[in-house]
Design an enzyme around this catalytic site. Sequence first.
Site, PDB file in Angstrom:
ATOM      1  CE  LYS A   1      77.121 132.372 109.648  1.00 33.00           C
ATOM      2  NZ  LYS A   1      76.454 132.249 108.168  1.00 33.00           N
TER       3      LYS A   1
ATOM      4  CE  LYS B   1      67.266 131.126 107.033  1.00 33.29           C
ATOM      5  NZ  LYS B   1      67.918 132.377 106.643  1.00 33.29           N
TER       6      LYS B   1
ATOM      7  CE  LYS C   1      77.466 141.363 110.204  1.00 37.55           C
ATOM      8  NZ  LYS C   1      77.425 141.277 109.146  1.00 37.55           N
TER       9      LYS C   1
HETATM   10  P1  ADP Z   1      72.900 131.562 108.159  1.00 34.18           P
HETATM   11  O1  ADP Z   1      71.225 131.897 108.160  1.00 34.18           O
HETATM   12  O2  ADP Z   1      73.087 130.436 108.607  1.00 34.18           O
HETATM   13  O3  ADP Z   1      73.680 132.750 108.577  1.00 34.18           O
HETATM   14  P2  ADP Z   1      73.679 132.606 105.448  1.00 34.18           P
HETATM   15  O4  ADP Z   1      72.725 133.676 105.548  1.00 34.18           O
HETATM   16  O5  ADP Z   1      75.063 132.606 105.717  1.00 34.18           O
HETATM   17  O6  ADP Z   1      73.050 131.408 106.559  1.00 34.18           O
HETATM   18  O7  ADP Z   1      73.171 131.966 104.061  1.00 34.18           O
HETATM   19  C1  ADP Z   1      74.109 131.182 103.078  1.00 34.18           C
HETATM   20  C2  ADP Z   1      73.155 130.729 102.052  1.00 34.18           C
HETATM   21  O8  ADP Z   1      72.580 129.673 102.318  1.00 34.18           O
HETATM   22  C3  ADP Z   1      72.083 131.952 101.541  1.00 34.18           C
HETATM   23  O9  ADP Z   1      72.008 131.722 100.031  1.00 34.18           O
HETATM   24  C4  ADP Z   1      70.846 131.548 101.930  1.00 34.18           C
HETATM   25  O10 ADP Z   1      69.861 131.763 101.357  1.00 34.18           O
HETATM   26  C5  ADP Z   1      71.237 129.898 102.076  1.00 34.18           C
HETATM   27  N1  ADP Z   1      70.379 129.489 103.531  1.00 34.18           N
HETATM   28  C6  ADP Z   1      70.643 129.536 104.691  1.00 34.18           C
HETATM   29  N2  ADP Z   1      69.854 128.961 105.700  1.00 34.18           N
HETATM   30  C7  ADP Z   1      68.852 128.533 104.835  1.00 34.18           C
HETATM   31  C8  ADP Z   1      67.738 127.669 105.130  1.00 34.18           C
HETATM   32  N3  ADP Z   1      67.256 127.289 106.121  1.00 34.18           N
HETATM   33  N4  ADP Z   1      66.883 127.247 104.295  1.00 34.18           N
HETATM   34  C9  ADP Z   1      67.384 127.407 102.825  1.00 34.18           C
HETATM   35  N5  ADP Z   1      68.305 128.304 102.370  1.00 34.18           N
HETATM   36  C10 ADP Z   1      69.317 128.632 103.385  1.00 34.18           C
END
Ligand code: ADP
Length: 321
Positions: free
Chosen positions: A194, A191, A112
């Site tokens: 967001k 991947k 962060k």
């Molecule tokens: P982001 O990468 O969009 O910020 P988060 O880190 O908030 O998403 O992820 C929240 C949950 O969703 C976690 O358990 C993460 O492993 C799952 N997740 C997020 N993006 C993916 C993806 N592209 N493929 C599989 N699982 C994902």
Amino acid sequence: MKRILTGIQPSGKLHWGNYFGAIRNMVELQNAGEDMFMFIANFHAMTTVRDGAALRASTRDVVLDYLACGMDPEKTVLYRQSDLPEVQELAWYLSCLCPMGLLERCHSYKDKMAHGFDATHGLFAYPVLMAADILIMNSDLVPVGKDQKQHLEVTRDLAQKFNNAYGEIFKLPDAYIPEQVALIPGTDGQKMSKSYHNTIELFEDAKSIKKKVMGIVTDSTPMESPKVPEGNSIYELYKLFATPEEVSTMADNYRKGGYGYGHAKKALLEAYHRVFDPFREKREALARDPDYVEDVLNEGKRRAQTAAAPTMEKVRKAVGI
Ligand code: ADP
Ligand code: TRP
């Protein structure tokens, strides 16, 4: 039966990766009859969100999203972190035992900082509050993404320090990181996340979903040429929504040639709607009742407070409060 607890930050709209990588798994655990607790981590979200109205709205949104995707408030205790202010109290007790170095080593804090966030005490102490969330419920398993693994290690460390100082009060919880969750690709092939601005949201309007699906980046193999399905984003996403027969038909079409990425995108869009339209309808119906989410959260608050009370009683007695 295991007690399973997880927290979700109400920040950002949920996307396909979140559903297939995390939410679906929670719904399955719930339906398998596990002892489930799930809360909206609105205190944690304050480390990055500075707009009260936005925080309130996204808390409600995330509850609607999870309910629409199959979380059942009868089976899962669904509550708002701030409705259990005892977690702040417990976080303080844990803070008093927490070496600075333990927090200084945390990757998510360093990350962060690297991304230009203000170095606040809230961000620094984030893992202590997270430990309190987990320990207050005597959780056995904590489903989280890989990025949260270190926070679980901090939690175990703090539980142990507390037990050493005051006697065996806390269980040591384990992270539950389901293996084999394939990485869901985003619209640009990397991947879906967001942070990469390549997401397709679960509940965005149908027009915009169509636009994003039709805009998925592909190579420039001409329509007539045979194509390799494996590793192709459209095919990989299609596998999430389609039946095995449909998937093998698409694979055959790719290999045969004469089947363009435009055809595959249309098939993907249809399959998405078939799976998600019932969720979308449910979400709309729930959102129409202005009191529903509040009623669910009030019931969750009551159940969460009841579950936390015996632990907090022991803790206060032990620390001398
Ligand atoms: P982001 O990468 O969009 O910020 P988060 O880190 O908030 O998403 O992820 C929240 C949950 O969703 C976690 O358990 C993460 O492993 C799952 N997740 C997020 N993006 C993916 C993806 N592209 N493929 C599989 N699982 C994902
Ligand atoms: N830090 C978690 C995340 O960003 C959210 C969270 C807060 C959490 N408290 C928790 C997750 C307790 C599991 C258990 O994803």
